[in-house]
Scaffold this active site. Structure first.
Site: not given
Length: 815
Positions: A384, A420-422
């Site tokens: 994130r 993850n969730e970039n």
């Protein structure tokens, strides 16, 4: 070597670090604030003297500064500097040897001091690192006055810092705590003047009859020795010596290629038979002998293009879950025993795959995955927030390199995760997709250059899905979007959109102990959209479209139905590589203060203290090999409905057939059919008697028989508005008192669907066992079916407990 639970082969913690290594668990002092300087940690003071400030606390390692405050409902968790100190008797047995401090992980920025000399620093809370303290120790020992003052011991001080920092991974926007402290083991290591620093053992398999082991070494030679001998010995899983080879060394330092060791008919590593060979590497020099042991697993794997996953040439449906390094009462500071217990519970559930979210985890976990036969996706904490600058990006590359090099030899690992969730912005004013793509390409190239034998992957960043080898989109059917019956349709669309697909993260939250007679009621207002991705704001409990995560009852009943549907569908998807349910165990998170247990992500199939929820048994019924049967509702003491009304009783079992008995009478036998939803057809509609009821099941799998029994009450009286709280002691054992609060209406009828907030309090000599992040270990918690439990350590004295529910009068109980 057939796998059996309870017998875990672990070759001296996978790779022995150091010829002599001692865990430094005891004798530590801790300070949860900063110092004015290193001198304050070592200056001489007398105990009891008011000048002896600040006040330090005795702790043992591993230790996390956020062991309690991460789930304290009333404060933000501590993010800032902290100190640890101890005194070591350093006695290196090797002439001209090196003395090291080896950190298995420390959060998040760390500085190390010998007396007042800074000897090392590290940024990153999850990769391993070492500090050579040899020179500083030798300099300290030359100062007679200091040696006398510290009675021959060497003072070690360590400053950790988990302060918020935008230029450091992971982002504080991440859905987990960025913990601080020495929350993994610290080791005192003695090495000779030359030693094997790293072993890179690459086993390959051609067909099933021919294996090869390529060996490279990294040798540290701080003593600058000129010659030595390397000896390799390979042992099969039964301990039989297979090969032995030696190599003379001239001047040496750095990476050394030893070559190939052929292995005929290798015993293949896999979930059912996690066969581990042992590679022994011995370096002999004039400084002494140094031996390292490394596990080796021969296996091959393939993600077929637009097809399933193959292990050792055969299709394997990856049946996975996730893990955060988090536990009740200790946060990230899990002991080896706790880790082993957790991983065995996963294996008993039937897991053969795990994604370690969202950071490099303890070497102990990787060792257990090797021994238990659990395949691994491990990733760096680029999670994130977007993309930072040069310092940020350098850290990500450094952590990727460390993760791959440190966990290279684990046969369990098949995927290196790059992020993850970039696609989630917020940490920086700029959110540039092209810059993120560029950095992702750099990480991908780096991973392949370091290890060409594994795949790369990311989860939920569609604009980068073409870069990595394996992609996982966001699919949360029935929780963040849509309804769970859309799962197969949505998954097939995503599967067809990439060459290699793996679905990680699915499931939903459940409040342990909360059950429902009508769990799917909320679905009436949720539209089937043909999409099941999580979007901005979906995790919030407020606003937006109707969704189970916001409008559902968070009952274990609903989540069991959701998971039951997913699992039965997965059995009819021959093209599916596999999935990983999010997450095995409830874990703490700073961004969910309003959840039924504040600051807890409650998507686990077990609670934060490893107490099993009902969903655990749903997975067992599909995945476990050992016969099992479990009647739904062991934590549901009172059911409700009309007199004479039929109620469903579900049995989760992997047996061929089961017979249910209600109050001593058979309700009939049924055959299991995985496609007969719910509970694979093992469900009975029965009439319950008012008051006490008992149900038991007898299930058969071939000649094997398993049984399960539950007792519960059936309430037919209807309740009105909550009017009063009752608090009573229900148990006392070994000095621990269990209290239960219940909510009633004005006519003293228990309000069985009440989900009000309740706050427990205590005054006196006892201790409230709260801040644990469990349904029975939080002083502020939502009721589950009009009740809640809290425990108290009596401490041999008197106390007064209290319970307060919103607008109702507070109640007290003398203990």
């Amino acid at each position: 070597m057939k796998f059996r639970l309870g017998i875990i082969v672990c070759f001296l913690c996978a790779q022995v670090f150091g010829q002599q290594s001692v865990r430094l668990n005891s004798g530590w002092l801790f300070l949860k604030e900063d110092l004015g300087g290193i001198w304050e940690a070592v200056r001489p003071v007398k105990e009891g003297n008011p000048e002896a400030l600040p006040l330090w606390t005795k702790v043992s390692l591993p230790h996390c500064a956020n062991e309690r405050d991460a789930v304290d409902p009333d404060v933000n968790y501590y993010q800032g500097p902290m100190w640890y100190k101890t005194e070591l008797r350093v006695q290196n047995p090797y002439a001209k040897g090196r003395t090291l401090l080896h950190f298995e992980g420390a959060g998040q920025k760390t500085e190390v001091y010998v007396y007042t000399t800074k000897v090392g620093a590290h940024v990153g809370g999850y990769d391993e690192w070492t500090v050579d303290i040899t020179d500083a120790v030798n300099a300290f020992k030359k100062q007679d006055s200091l040696v006398k003052q510290f009675k021959g011991k060497v003072p070690i001080s360590i400053r950790c810092d988990n302060s918020r920092d935008l230029e450091m991974m992971p982002s504080d926007l991440s859905d987990f705590n960025v913990y601080g402290g020495l929350y993994r083991y610290v080791n005192l290591v003695y090495e000779p003047a030359a030693y094997v620093d790293k072993v890179f053992a690459l086993p390959t398999v051609t067909g099933i009859k021919n294996g090869n082991l390529n060996v490279k070494l990294n040798i540290a030679n701080p003593g600058q020795l000129k010659k030595g001998t390397i000896q390799l010995r390979l042992f099969d899983p039964q301990g039989k010596a297979l090969q032995k080879t030696e190599k003379e060394l001239g001047a040496f330092d750095g990476t050394l290629t030893i070559g190939d060791l052929p292995v005929k008919n290798p015993q293949l590593w896999g979930p059912e038979t996690p066969s581990l060979y042992k590679l022994e590497v011995t370096l002999t020099t004039s400084a002494g002998t140094h031996t390292t042991l490394t596990p080796v697993g021969f296996r091959s794997f393939e993600f077929q293009k637009h097809g399933p996953f193959l292990l050792n040439g055969k299709r394997l449906l990856l049946r996975g879950t996730h893990r955060h390094e988090d536990h009740a009462g200790v946060a990230a500071a899990m002991t080896e025993d706790l880790m082993r217990q957790e991983m065995i519970e996963m294996k008993e559930m039937g897991v053969n795959f795990i994604r370690l979210g969202h950071y490099q985890q303890s070497r102990i976990i990787l060792n257990l995955c090797d021994s238990l036969g659990i395949l691994v996706w491990e990733e760096i904490p680029w999670c994130r927030g977007g993309l930072g600058g040069a310092v940020y990006q350098a850290q990500g590359k450094r952590m990727l390199m460390n993760m791959i090099q440190q966990h290279y030899n684990h046969p369990a690992v098949i995927i290196w995760g790059l992020g993850n969730e970039n696609d989630w912005p917020g940490d920086f004013p700029e959110f540039d997709k092209e810059k993120i793509r560029t950095y992702m390409k750099e990480l991908n190239a780096l991973a392949h250059s370091l290890d060409a034998s594994r795949k790369t992957a990311i989860r939920r960043c569609d604009f980068c899905k073409d870069i990595v080898d394996v992609y996982s989109p966001s699919i949360w059917a029935g929780w963040y979007r849509g309804i769970y019956t859309e799962y197969k349709e949505v998954t097939k669309k995503e599967f067809d959109a990439v060459d290699h697909f793996l679905h990680v993260e699915w499931g939903g939250d459940s409040h342990a102990g909360r059950h429902s007679e009508n769990p799917d009621k909320a679905l009436q207002n949720i539209k089937a959209t043909g999409a099941a991705d999580e979007r901005s704001g979906d995790a919030s409990l407020y606003g937006g479209a109707a969704r189970a995560s916001k409008d559902g009852d968070w009952s274990e009943t609903y989540i069991c139905n959701l998971m039951d549907w997913h699992l039965k569908e997965q059995e009819t998807m021959p093209w599916l590589t596999g999935t990983a349910q999010w997450v095995f165990k409830d874990f703490s998170t700073p961004i969910r203060p309003d959840n039924p247990v504040p600051y807890m992500n409650q998507k686990g199939v077990v609670e934060r203290d490893l107490t099993k929820k009902e969903a655990y048994y749903v997975f067992q019924s599909y995945w476990a090999q050992k016969p099992m049967a479990h009647i739904y509702g062991h934590s549901w003491p009172v059911r409700w409905g009309k007199e004479g009304e039929e109620k469903m009783i579900k049995v989760y079992s992997n047996c061929d057939e089961a017979e249910l008995f209600i109050n001593g009478k058979s309700a009939g036998a049924k055959k299991r059919n995985s496609q007969d939803f719910p509970a694979a057809g093992l469900r009975w509609n029965v009439v319950l008697q008012k008051g006490a009821n008992t149900a038991y099941v007898i299930a058969r799998k071939g000649r094997l028989v398993v049984k399960d029994t539950i007792s519960f009450a059936y309430q037919t009286q209807q309740w009105g508005r909550p009017a009063k709280v009752k608090l009573e002691k229900v148990k006392e054992e070994s000095g621990i008192i269990t209290l239960e609060a219940k909510l009633y209406d004005a006519q003293d009828i228990q309000c069985l669907d009440a989900a009000n907030w309740i706050r427990f309090g205590l005054t006196g000599e006892g201790t409230l066992l709260d801040d644990l992040g469990t349904s029975s270990g939080s002083r502020l918690v939502q009721l589950y079916n009009g009740r809640a439990i809290i425990r108290i350590k009596a401490n041999g004295g008197r106390s007064v407990a209290s319970a307060k529910v919103e607008e109702l009068p507070v109640v007290f109980l003398n203990l």
